[in-house]
Structures are given as C-alpha cells and as structure tokens.
Design a protein around this motif. Structure first.
Motif, PDB file in Angstrom:
ATOM      1  N   ASN A  57       0.222   7.131  -1.202  1.00 20.03           N
ATOM      2  CA  ASN A  57      -0.901   7.831  -1.825  1.00 20.03           C
ATOM      3  C   ASN A  57      -2.165   6.981  -1.866  1.00 20.03           C
ATOM      4  O   ASN A  57      -3.167   7.377  -2.470  1.00 20.03           O
TER       5      ASN A  57
ATOM      6  N   GLN B   9      -7.711  -4.392  -6.905  1.00 22.83           N
ATOM      7  CA  GLN B   9      -7.586  -2.948  -6.761  1.00 22.83           C
ATOM      8  C   GLN B   9      -6.229  -2.437  -7.216  1.00 22.83           C
ATOM      9  O   GLN B   9      -5.931  -1.260  -7.100  1.00 22.83           O
ATOM     10  N   THR B  10      -5.398  -3.331  -7.741  1.00 18.20           N
ATOM     11  CA  THR B  10      -4.036  -2.954  -8.121  1.00 18.20           C
ATOM     12  C   THR B  10      -4.047  -1.889  -9.221  1.00 18.20           C
ATOM     13  O   THR B  10      -4.720  -2.036 -10.239  1.00 18.20           O
ATOM     14  N   THR B  11      -3.310  -0.838  -8.990  1.00 19.81           N
ATOM     15  CA  THR B  11      -3.153   0.189 -10.015  1.00 19.81           C
ATOM     16  C   THR B  11      -1.719   0.242 -10.534  1.00 19.81           C
ATOM     17  O   THR B  11      -1.439   0.904 -11.516  1.00 19.81           O
TER      18      THR B  11
ATOM     19  N   THR C 100       0.864  -1.176   0.000  1.00 21.84           N
ATOM     20  CA  THR C 100       0.000   0.000   0.000  1.00 21.84           C
ATOM     21  C   THR C 100       0.899   1.224   0.000  1.00 21.84           C
ATOM     22  O   THR C 100       1.666   1.450   0.941  1.00 21.84           O
TER      23      THR C 100
ATOM     24  N   GLU D 215      -2.551   4.043  -3.323  1.00 23.27           N
ATOM     25  CA  GLU D 215      -2.616   3.103  -4.441  1.00 23.27           C
ATOM     26  C   GLU D 215      -2.089   1.733  -4.017  1.00 23.27           C
ATOM     27  O   GLU D 215      -1.227   1.613  -3.150  1.00 23.27           O
ATOM     28  N   ARG D 216      -2.611   0.722  -4.663  1.00 22.86           N
ATOM     29  CA  ARG D 216      -2.133  -0.642  -4.446  1.00 22.86           C
ATOM     30  C   ARG D 216      -1.042  -0.973  -5.449  1.00 22.86           C
ATOM     31  O   ARG D 216      -1.125  -0.601  -6.625  1.00 22.86           O
ATOM     32  N   CYS D 217      -0.038  -1.667  -4.985  1.00 26.70           N
ATOM     33  CA  CYS D 217       1.070  -2.055  -5.861  1.00 26.70           C
ATOM     34  C   CYS D 217       1.358  -3.535  -5.650  1.00 26.70           C
ATOM     35  O   CYS D 217       1.587  -3.982  -4.527  1.00 26.70           O
TER      36      CYS D 217
END
Length: 296
Positions: A68, A145-147, A65, A70-72
């Motif tokens: 910001n 949810q990975t961006t 996490t 975002e998920r990585c």
C-alpha cells in the motif's frame, strides 16, 4: 623409668582417657567434614551458583515498502546470558551446546555465537511475508517516512542457578508502534553435573504424571478461588479439561512452577497463567533420583 614408676596411677589413667577423647573428637570432626565435602561435590544443597554467565547483546534492523506504499521499519534485539564456566571438572562446552540447541533453538552444526546471531536473524525473517526490503541506501531515508514499526526483543537470563541446576528464562516481546502485541515466556532447565536437559522423566515416574496433572488442576482452582471449571471458564480459562503437564516449567525454592503460553490454557487477556505446586505435594510422584530431591 624411676619417674614413671612413681607416678600416681589415677593421674596416668586420667591422661590416657583425655587423650582418647581428644582423638575421638578429631576423628568425628574429620568424618563430618569429609561427608560434607562429599555432598557438595555430588550435587546436594550448597547454595553456590551452578554456572557463571556472560552476556551478548545483538541487534539488526531493516525497512520494507508495503504493497500500500507505507514504510515499515523492523528492529530485532537480543540480550542473551549464556554459560561461560561451571563447577570444577565440568566441561562448559557441552553445556553450551545444550544451551544453543534448546534455549536458542539452533541446529547441531551451529556454534554458540552463530546460534545467538540466528536468534536475531529469525526475528527479522518472520516479517519477510510483508514485502521485499528496500535497499540499504533507502533505509535511512525511510526512517523519516515510517508509518509502521515492529520491534522484537529477546531476553535470556538464568532465574534458578544453584544446587547443580540452572534454569534459563527466555522472554520474547513484540511491539507494534511501541505497543506490546505479544509476550511469551519459555523455560529450560539443565543438570550441570550430568550435562543434560531436565525433562519430565528426570522428575516424575511415568505412572505418576496423571497425578501431577491433577495437582495442577487443584492448584489452579485454589489460586483463583474457584470451586469448579465453570468458574474458571468465567475467568477466561477455556481449556482446563485438557490441561497437561508440559515441559515449560522452572524451579523455585519451595516448588515447581508451570507456565502456559498465551491462548494455551486461557484467553489472551489472561496472559500466561502460572501454576506452582509445592515440592511436598509432588513428593509421592517423584522418580528414583529425581532432580527435585536435590533442589527442595
């Protein structure tokens, strides 16, 4: 006795001469066969594989996490060809330790299996600076949810494997959201017979390294159809004046090829320049007992 005394002398002499010739032919054939076997054993050209390899496939993944929100997702993969046997009388365990130390960049205390697992582990840890990983229970939930996704893959395979010499190529590729962002090729050669890593002193005299460097510069100009460093600069080569004879080389049938990492000799857009110098051009630079004498 009566029969022998009555034989024609010329016929008897002919039989004796034929016997001598046959014996000489047999002796010559045996001598050639012995010498041939001796050359194969001592590492002269035989065309046979220097080693037999096995393959290990490993992978790992995690999720982060970011600050910001975002998920990585991080994925590390490795496919590694490693030595499992060599020629008669050659202990493969010594070669495996060299393989682990140089190709896998492991410490002396790690076994081969541990060293291969460490390759994947190191790939994962290079992203530790981004944030702390989410818990294992959250990994599956984070997938949807990975961006941002990074995939690091490592491939190790022999590209030269004969005449008592093996060269391993290690290719590391990094992808960000399926787009390649980094590629590096590294090469490691070993003398299977003496169980040693092949470095520049195994190839060239100390006083001839500068001559090898000059050959590399000349060949770089030739293969780019350039007349001078200025034209090379226009093509993206920014460090030609500082070109060196590195350890990142590999053997081919007709010559020795040096590979330069991204941004080492040229801008990233050029990639990894490769320069091949023929064994004939290198002949005046060889040290006593040079490995090149065996492979050329």
């Amino acid at each position: 006795m009566y029969y022998l005394s009555e034989m024609n002398y010329n016929q008897l002499n002919e039989i004796v001469m034929k016997t001598k010739v046959s014996t000489l032919v047999i002796l010559l054939f045996a001598s050639v066969l012995f010498c041939s076997c001796g050359k194969t054993k001592s590492g002269h050209k035989d065309g046979k594989p220097a080693i037999v390899v096995g393959t290990e496939q490993l992978n790992d993944n995690s999720a982060f996490t970011m600050s910001n929100g975002e998920r990585c997702t991080i994925v590390a993969e490795a496919t590694i060809d490693y030595p499992v046997s060599a020629g008669e009388g050659v202990r493969v365990d010594s070669l495996q330790r060299l393989f682990a130390a140089y190709v896998l960049e492991s410490g002396d205390t790690l076994s081969l299996q541990e060293a291969m697992r460490q390759v994947v582990s190191n790939s994962m840890h290079q992203y530790d600076f981004m944030d702390e990983p989410v818990s294992e229970n959250e990994v599956d939930e984070a997938d949807d949810q990975t961006t941002l996704k990074y995939v690091t893959s490592t491939r190790v395979t022999p590209i030269y494997n004969k005449n008592g010499v093996v060269t391993f190529e290690r290719v590391d590729v990094v992808k960000k959201n399926d787009k390649v962002t980094s590629v590096t090729h590294r090469y490691y050669s070993f003398d299977v017979e003496t169980q040693t890593y092949i470095d520049l002193p195994n190839l060239f005299r100390d006083d001839a390294v500068a001559d090898v460097c000059q050959l590399l510069k000349q060949q770089l100009l030739k293969q780019n159809n350039a007349k001078g460093n200025e034209q090379l600069n226009d093509l993206g080569y920014f460090n030609v004046e500082n070109l060196t004879v590195t350890r990142n080389f590999y053997f081919e049938d007709n010559g020795l090829t040096w590979s330069y990492l991204p941004n080492e000799l040229a801008v990233e857009a050029v990639g990894e320049p490769k320069i091949t110098v023929s064994y004939g051009d290198l002949s005046s630079c060889l040290c006593d007992g040079s490995i090149i004498e065996r492979v050329k």
